[in-house]
Design a protein around this motif. Structure first.
Motif, short mmCIF file in Angstrom:
data_model
loop_
_atom_site.label_atom_id
_atom_site.label_comp_id
_atom_site.label_asym_id
_atom_site.label_seq_id
_atom_site.Cartn_x
_atom_site.Cartn_y
_atom_site.Cartn_z
N UNK A 25 41.21 37.03 32.16
CA UNK A 25 41.89 35.74 32.18
C UNK A 25 43.38 35.99 32.00
N UNK A 26 44.18 35.51 32.95
CA UNK A 26 45.63 35.65 32.84
C UNK A 26 46.25 34.26 32.89
N UNK A 27 47.12 33.97 31.95
CA UNK A 27 47.81 32.68 31.92
C UNK A 27 49.08 32.75 32.75
N UNK A 28 49.36 31.67 33.45
CA UNK A 28 50.57 31.62 34.28
C UNK A 28 51.37 30.38 33.93
N UNK A 29 52.66 30.40 34.26
CA UNK A 29 53.54 29.28 33.95
C UNK A 29 53.51 28.20 35.04
N UNK A 30 53.20 28.60 36.27
CA UNK A 30 53.17 27.67 37.41
C UNK A 30 52.37 28.32 38.54
N UNK A 31 52.04 27.59 39.59
CA UNK A 31 51.19 28.15 40.65
C UNK A 31 51.73 29.40 41.34
N UNK A 32 53.02 29.61 41.32
CA UNK A 32 53.59 30.79 41.97
C UNK A 32 53.83 31.96 41.03
N UNK A 33 53.46 31.82 39.77
CA UNK A 33 53.70 32.85 38.76
C UNK A 33 52.60 33.91 38.84
N UNK A 34 52.90 35.02 39.49
CA UNK A 34 51.91 36.09 39.63
C UNK A 34 52.20 37.28 38.73
N UNK A 35 53.23 37.18 37.91
CA UNK A 35 53.60 38.29 37.02
C UNK A 35 52.45 38.76 36.14
N UNK A 36 51.76 37.85 35.43
CA UNK A 36 50.66 38.30 34.59
C UNK A 36 49.53 38.98 35.38
N UNK A 37 49.22 38.47 36.56
CA UNK A 37 48.19 39.08 37.39
C UNK A 37 48.62 40.47 37.84
N UNK A 38 49.86 40.63 38.27
CA UNK A 38 50.35 41.94 38.70
C UNK A 38 50.36 42.93 37.55
N UNK A 39 50.78 42.49 36.37
CA UNK A 39 50.78 43.38 35.20
C UNK A 39 49.36 43.83 34.87
N UNK A 40 48.38 42.90 34.97
CA UNK A 40 46.99 43.26 34.70
C UNK A 40 46.50 44.29 35.72
N UNK A 41 46.81 44.07 36.99
CA UNK A 41 46.37 45.01 38.03
C UNK A 41 47.03 46.37 37.85
N UNK A 42 48.32 46.38 37.48
CA UNK A 42 49.02 47.65 37.25
C UNK A 42 48.44 48.39 36.06
N UNK A 43 48.01 47.65 35.04
CA UNK A 43 47.46 48.26 33.83
C UNK A 43 46.01 48.72 34.02
N UNK A 44 45.35 48.25 35.08
CA UNK A 44 43.95 48.59 35.33
C UNK A 44 43.78 49.14 36.74
N UNK A 45 44.28 50.36 36.99
CA UNK A 45 44.26 50.89 38.35
C UNK A 45 42.86 51.15 38.90
N UNK A 46 41.86 51.25 38.04
CA UNK A 46 40.50 51.47 38.52
C UNK A 46 39.81 50.17 38.90
N UNK A 47 40.41 49.06 38.57
CA UNK A 47 39.78 47.76 38.86
C UNK A 47 39.76 47.51 40.36
N UNK A 48 38.60 47.17 40.85
CA UNK A 48 38.44 46.80 42.25
C UNK A 48 38.31 45.28 42.25
N UNK A 49 39.40 44.60 42.57
CA UNK A 49 39.44 43.13 42.49
C UNK A 49 38.56 42.56 43.61
N UNK A 50 37.54 41.83 43.22
CA UNK A 50 36.65 41.22 44.21
C UNK A 50 36.97 39.76 44.45
N UNK A 51 37.45 39.06 43.41
CA UNK A 51 37.68 37.63 43.52
C UNK A 51 38.74 37.19 42.52
N UNK A 52 39.55 36.23 42.93
CA UNK A 52 40.51 35.59 42.03
C UNK A 52 40.17 34.10 42.02
N UNK A 53 39.87 33.58 40.84
CA UNK A 53 39.59 32.16 40.67
C UNK A 53 40.75 31.53 39.94
N UNK A 54 41.16 30.34 40.35
CA UNK A 54 42.29 29.70 39.68
C UNK A 54 42.21 28.19 39.69
#
Length: 113
Positions: A25-54
């Motif tokens: 779960x990543x919190x964002x400030x507005x619909x275009x705020x992808x910083x938290x999602x990018x930081x999570x993906x960068x911190x978890x390089x083994x993660x194979x993202x299958x779906x993003x729900x928002x």
């Protein structure tokens, strides 16, 4: 003789031989705020993202453009992370992957406070 196997996934200090599902779960400030999602993906390089729900801030009606805006921003963020992963050739990113484009599912209708 011992047979070498692929590097096992390590989570919380445990070695896992089988894939596991992780919900982040990543919190964002507005619909275009992808910083938290990018930081999570960068911190978890083994993660194979299958779906993003928002859930977006729009009113959920036909004039609610926040879902499309958020979807576009998430697609761009995923591409930026892919580019960074492909540009780095270090051991940390050696096993990083995206098997396919993840499904992006957005829901509107959280208008107001």
């Amino acid at each position: 003789p011992k047979v070498a196997r692929e590097a096992a996934l390590v989570r919380c200090g445990m070695v896992l031989d089988k894939p596991v599902a992780v919900v982040a779960v990543v919190d964002t400030a507005h619909p275009g705020d992808t910083g938290p999602l990018e930081r999570w993906m960068d911190a978890n390089p083994l993660a194979d993202i299958l779906c993003v729900l928002g859930k977006t801030e729009g009113n959920g009606c036909v004039n609610d453009f926040t879902r499309g805006y958020a979807t576009s921003a998430i697609q761009a963020a995923i591409e930026r992370v892919r580019s960074r992963r492909n540009a780095t050739n270090d051991e940390h990113n050696r096993y990083s992957r995206f098997t396919a484009d993840p499904a992006i599912i957005m829901s509107g209708g959280t208008e107001g406070e």
